[in-house]
Design a protein around this motif. Structure first.
Motif, PDB file in Angstrom:
ATOM      1  N   GLU A  98       0.775  -1.116  -0.015  1.00 23.74           N
ATOM      2  CA  GLU A  98      -0.098  -0.164   0.086  1.00 23.74           C
ATOM      3  C   GLU A  98       0.781   1.192   0.093  1.00 23.74           C
ATOM      4  O   GLU A  98       1.804   1.246   0.812  1.00 23.74           O
ATOM      5  N   VAL A  99       0.460   2.152  -1.029  1.00 27.74           N
ATOM      6  CA  VAL A  99       1.386   3.371  -0.970  1.00 27.74           C
ATOM      7  C   VAL A  99       0.453   4.628  -1.036  1.00 27.74           C
ATOM      8  O   VAL A  99      -0.584   4.632  -1.388  1.00 27.74           O
ATOM      9  N   ALA A 121      -0.846   0.167 -14.055  1.00 32.49           N
ATOM     10  CA  ALA A 121      -0.079  -0.218 -12.991  1.00 32.49           C
ATOM     11  C   ALA A 121      -0.558   0.658 -11.830  1.00 32.49           C
ATOM     12  O   ALA A 121      -0.948   0.268 -10.663  1.00 32.49           O
ATOM     13  N   LEU A 122      -1.011   2.018 -12.574  1.00 32.14           N
ATOM     14  CA  LEU A 122      -1.541   2.978 -11.295  1.00 32.14           C
ATOM     15  C   LEU A 122      -2.903   2.472 -10.851  1.00 32.14           C
ATOM     16  O   LEU A 122      -3.055   2.582  -9.476  1.00 32.14           O
ATOM     17  N   ALA A 173      -3.366   1.681  -6.787  1.00 35.16           N
ATOM     18  CA  ALA A 173      -4.242   2.623  -6.089  1.00 35.16           C
ATOM     19  C   ALA A 173      -3.724   3.564  -5.205  1.00 35.16           C
ATOM     20  O   ALA A 173      -4.154   3.442  -3.779  1.00 35.16           O
ATOM     21  N   PRO A 174      -2.809   4.433  -5.240  1.00 36.21           N
ATOM     22  CA  PRO A 174      -2.175   5.315  -4.337  1.00 36.21           C
ATOM     23  C   PRO A 174      -3.167   6.542  -4.413  1.00 36.21           C
ATOM     24  O   PRO A 174      -4.110   6.676  -5.145  1.00 36.21           O
ATOM     25  N   ARG A 175      -2.865   7.395  -3.595  1.00 40.24           N
ATOM     26  CA  ARG A 175      -3.858   8.990  -3.382  1.00 40.24           C
ATOM     27  C   ARG A 175      -3.281   9.737  -4.672  1.00 40.24           C
ATOM     28  O   ARG A 175      -3.980  10.324  -5.111  1.00 40.24           O
ATOM     29  N   ARG A 230      -9.710   8.116  -9.085  1.00 41.91           N
ATOM     30  CA  ARG A 230      -9.454   8.526  -7.603  1.00 41.91           C
ATOM     31  C   ARG A 230      -8.198   9.002  -7.363  1.00 41.91           C
ATOM     32  O   ARG A 230      -7.916   9.785  -6.444  1.00 41.91           O
ATOM     33  N   VAL A 231      -7.292   8.730  -8.343  1.00 45.55           N
ATOM     34  CA  VAL A 231      -5.749   9.146  -8.173  1.00 45.55           C
ATOM     35  C   VAL A 231      -5.399  10.567  -8.720  1.00 45.55           C
ATOM     36  O   VAL A 231      -6.204  10.580  -9.907  1.00 45.55           O
TER      37      VAL A 231
END
Length: 255
Positions: A162-163, A190-191, A195-197, A237-238
């Motif tokens: 998780e990042v 990949a993004l 699923a980072p912010r 959402r990123v």
């Protein structure tokens, strides 16, 4: 936490008072490549508490750029790098640590974990010395993934973990990307898996082969915008921050 993109794969991640520098490349020209956009990074870009090298290719492990680091700087390189690149041993005063995937290095309140990358990590296209290509997760107030150079691979999200912020390569330094790279489309996929912010596209729009300005120029100019467009569809959402050379962003605190 703040991220500054200096061009290519060179970034400064400042987190909890610790400056982490990635794949420093500070020159206008490297072999057949010249810097077509953005001035070379200023002297303050070489100021770091910890320097991360993702793999041994000369545009990521660049000895003259590493020589600009202050004595005592800790340099993290893939396992086997000092054997494959003897010039590393001549960088007086640097504290070199070799790591493999899963290893961790601490710098004050910040911890850095090496993670796998799907990329040819050799110094030269042929040769007996091999080192793994790596990415790194910098964990302080936020968790920031620096991918180095990599292709998509099975279990990527699980390996990275998780990042909060992802620094993803979206292009290259020539008109064609070979195996083991992310282009804008693969980076957007990949993004979606990571699923980072927030995300920052890197490794594009900086170096290009001399004499090839007219060959597929969209591969130089377009990857950042194309990544942002595809990311809006695949990972809405990123927040994607497309930086100019030398620009910084504070993409938000950890979850």
């Amino acid at each position: 936490m703040e991220v500054t993109w200096w061009g290519h794969a060179t970034c400064t991640i400042e987190d909890s008072g610790v400056r982490v520098l990635t794949d420093p490349l500070f020159v206008r020209r490297l072999a057949h490549l010249r810097r077509r956009r953005g001035a070379p990074p200023p002297p303050e870009a070489a100021v770091a508490d910890l320097v991360l090298v993702s793999h041994l290719h000369a545009d990521h492990l660049h000895l003259p750029s590493l020589a600009r680091l202050a004595p005592g700087t800790r340099l993290v390189v893939p396992r086997g790098a000092t054997r494959a690149v003897p010039g590393l041993r001549r960088l007086a005063g640097l504290r070199i640590t070799e790591v493999g995937a899963g290893d961790e290095v601490a710098a004050g309140p910040v911890a850095v974990r090496a993670v796998p990358a799907a990329h040819d990590g050799r110094r030269l296209p042929v040769g007996p010395h091999r080192s793994p290509a790596l990415g790194y997760v910098v964990r302080g107030a936020a968790r920031t993934y620096f991918a180095g150079d990599t292709g998509l691979f099975d279990g990527m999200a699980e390996a990275v973990g998780e990042v909060d912020v992802a620094l993803l390569p979206v292009g290259g330094w020539g008109p064609f990307l070979g195996h083991g790279h992310l282009d804008a489309g693969r980076a957007a996929r990949a993004l979606a898996a990571l699923a980072p912010r927030a995300a920052v596209p890197v490794h594009y729009g900086t170096y290009w082969p001399i004499g090839m300005d007219a060959v597929r120029p969209h591969e130089f100019h377009a990857p950042g915008d194309e990544f942002a467009r595809l990311a809006a569809r695949l990972a809405p959402r990123v927040a994607v921050h497309r930086l100019g050379h030398g620009e910084s962003v504070r993409p938000g605190a950890a979850r």
